[in-house]
Scaffold this active site. Structure first.
Site, short mmCIF file in Angstrom:
data_model
loop_
_atom_site.label_atom_id
_atom_site.label_comp_id
_atom_site.label_asym_id
_atom_site.label_seq_id
_atom_site.Cartn_x
_atom_site.Cartn_y
_atom_site.Cartn_z
N ARG A 159 0.83 -1.20 0.00
CA ARG A 159 0.00 0.00 0.00
C ARG A 159 0.86 1.26 0.00
O ARG A 159 1.87 1.32 0.72
CB ARG A 159 -0.93 0.02 1.23
N SER A 222 6.87 -5.30 7.43
CA SER A 222 6.35 -6.26 8.41
C SER A 222 7.14 -7.57 8.44
O SER A 222 6.57 -8.66 8.29
CB SER A 222 4.88 -6.53 8.15
N ASP A 276 4.66 -3.70 11.26
CA ASP A 276 3.23 -3.40 11.26
C ASP A 276 2.63 -3.43 12.66
O ASP A 276 1.69 -2.70 12.96
CB ASP A 276 2.46 -4.34 10.33
#
Length: 447
Positions: A159, A222, A276
Site C-alpha cells: 500500500r 512487516s 506493522d
C-alpha cells in the site's frame, strides 16, 4: 520485562519466568463482574442439546459456560448407523486440535519467558523470540499534525498512503492505493521488489498531485529486522513466503531510498522503519494514549508492546530523557526449537515441512492466515481417505497444494448455521460440489 500476574494476596512471584525453578502457571482471570449477564433471549432460545442444569449455575460460571458453548463447533447429527461411524471417526480426527487450559497456560508461560530472554544480552542469541528494539521511545500525543507519506509491505499486498493529521482534532484522513505483490516479486531479486514499491509510490503521488513538495515517509516493513535507529533497520530473515535475494542482512531503509532515487522528481526522506505491529500500536495510541500493545493476526502474526528501557540490554546509544521503548517481539518464531511440539499435530508438521521456511515461524504457522487454508486441506485429505467426508466425490483435487485457501474458511464461517450458500460456492470453486451431501456440508463446517 513482562511480568507474571500476582499470586493470591498480592505477592509477586518473580519478574521473569526465566528465574523459575519449578513450573508456575499464571493465575486464572478474575471472576466475572456481577453485572455481566447473558440475555434472557439466549436462554429462552437455547437449543435442546444444552444441559438444562447449566441454567442453575452462578452468573460467572454461566457466562463462561455460554462462551464455551458459542465457541464450540457443532458436531453433525448422524441419521444412520453408517453416518454415526463417520462422526465417531471425525471426532477422533479433530481431537488433536483441542487445547486444554493447562496447555494454553504452558504456551503463555513459554511466550513470556522467551520474550524476556530476547531482551537480555546473554540469552538473546538462543531465544526464539528476539524482542527486537524499534527505537520508538515516545508514543503519539494526539497533537501531531501535517501531511506524511507511508508505505506498507505486510505480506501479499503493498500500500501507498497519504496521511493528513489535523491539528487539535486527533482525526486521521487517509488516501490509499493497494497493489497485490506477485509471487515473482516475493521470490525474485530484492532490487525488483523495492523498485516496484518506488514505482507505485510515484504513480500514487502523480495521481494525487503530490509532486513538487518535500515529504517525510514512514515505511511499515512487516518482517523481522534488527533496528539500529528509527530510520535504519537490517532485515533479519524473510517470513510469510518471501525469499527475495539481496535483502537479508541489509538496511531496508537504504534499499528503499536507492529505489526512490531513480525518480528525480521525488523529494522524499525515509525517516522511520516500522513493523506493522508497531504501526498498529502507534495508530491506536494517537487516539488512545493508554494503548500499550499492538497485535497483528493476519497473513502472519506478531505483537509489539511498551517496555522499560532499563530492561532492554541491547539498546544502542543513550535514551536521553525517555525511559520506555517499543519492542517488536516477533513472537511468530515461538516454537522454532521444539517448545510447542507438545501440542502440534501431524497436520501442523505437514504444513511446516512443505512450507518455504521449514522449522521457522512455527507459532505463526499454527494460527495465521497464510497457513490455515493449507492446514485445512491436509485434514480434508485424511478425512477423505478415511471416508469421513466426500465419499461420493472425486477427491483427487485435494492433492493439489494450496487448493483450499484461508479465505474459503472465512466464507464458510460467514454462512449462518443451517445455511450452506457460501460453502457450496467454495466447493464449486474447488470442484468438489458434485456428489457432496448435506452430511458432508456439516462435517466440513465442523472441521
Amino acid at each position: 520485562m513482562l511480568k507474571i500476574p500476582r499470586a493470591p494476596g498480592g505477592r509477586r512471584r518473580t519478574d521473569s519466568f526465566s528465574n523459575l525453578e519449578t513450573p508456575v502457571h499464571p493465575n486464572a482471570p478474575a471472576p466475572t463482574p456481577a453485572n455481566s449477564f447473558i440475555p434472557a433471549s439466549f436462554l429462552d432460545s437455547a437449543p435442546s442439546y444444552i444441559d438444562s442444569s447449566l441454567l442453575n449455575l452462578p452468573p460467572s460460571q454461566l457466562l463462561q459456560a455460554a462462551g464455551n458453548l458459542l465457541l464450540q463447533p457443532i458436531l453433525p447429527e448422524p441419521m444412520t448407523i453408517q453416518d454415526n461411524k463417520r462422526i465417531i471417526e471425525l471426532k477422533k480426527l479433530m481431537q488433536e486440535f483441542h487445547l486444554t487450559d493447562e496447555q494454553l497456560k504452558h504456551i503463555e508461560k513459554r511466550m513470556i519467558m522467551e520474550i524476556n530472554w530476547g531482551l537480555a544480552k546473554a540469552s538473546n542469541e538462543t531465544s526464539n523470540i528476539k524482542s527486537y528494539i524499534t527505537y520508538v521511545t515516545q508514543l503519539p500525543t494526539g497533537r501531531e499534525h501535517g501531511r506524511f507519506l507511508a508505505l506498507d509491505l505486510g505480506g501479499t499486498n503493498f500500500r501507498a498512503i497519504l496521511i493528513e493529521l489535523e491539528a487539535g482534532t486527533s482525526s486521521i484522513n487517509m488516501k490509499t492505493a493497494k497493489h497485490p505483490v506477485s509471487m515473482d516479486l516475493m521470490q525474485g531479486p530484492g532490487e525488483d521488489l523495492f523498485n516496484f514499491m518506488a514505482d507505485k509510490l510515484r504513480e500514487f503521488m502523480v495521481d494525487h498531485e503530490l509532486l513538487g513538495h518535500r515529504y517525510k515517509l514512514g515505511f511499515t516493513f512487516s518482517f523481522p529486522t534488527i533496528q539500529h535507529s528509527l530510520s535504519s533497520a537490517d532485515l533479519a530473515t524473510w517470513t510469510k513466503g518471501f525469499v527475495c535475494s539481496g535483502v537479508e542482512g541489509n538496511d531496508v531503509g537504504a534499499l528503499l531510498e536507492k529505489s526512490i532515487s531513480r525518480h528525480a522528481d521525488l523529494d522524499i526522506e525515509v525517516c522511520a522503519i516500522l513493523n506493522d505491529t508497531t504501526g498498529c500500536l502507534l495508530a491506536c495510541a494517537y487516539k488512545r494514549p493508554d494503548c500499550a500493545m499492538g497485535v497483528i493476526l493476519g497473513t502472519g502474526t506478531n505483537a509489539s508492546y511498551v517496555e522499560d528501557i532499563a530492561n532492554v540490554e541491547l539498546f544502542e546509544g543513550t535514551p536521553g530523557k525517555h525511559h520506555q521503548v517499543v519492542i517488536n517481539t516477533e513472537w511468530g518464531a515461538l516454537g522454532n526449537t521444539g517448545s510447542l511440539d507438545f501440542m502440534r499435530t501431524r497436520f501442523d508438521h505437514l504444513v511446516d515441512q512443505n512450507s518455504m521456511n521449514p522449522a521457522k515461524q512455527v507459532y505463526e504457522k499454527l494460527i495465521s492466515g497464510m497457513y490455515l487454508g493449507e492446514l485445512t486441506r491436509h485434514i480434508l485429505v485424511e478425512a477423505a481417505e478415511k471416508k469421513i467426508i466426500f465419499s461420493g466425490c472425486n477427491t483427487e483435487v485435494l492433492q493439489k497444494k494450496e487448493l483450499f485457501l484461508t479465505r474459503h474458511i472465512s466464507e464458510i464461517e460467514a454462512d449462518e448455521v443451517g445455511c450452506t450458500e457460501n460453502m457450496i460456492q467454495v466447493l464449486e470453486e474447488i470442484n468438489l460440489a458434485e456428489g457432496a451431501t448435506d452430511l458432508d456440508y456439516q462435517i466440513l463446517r465442523y472441521i
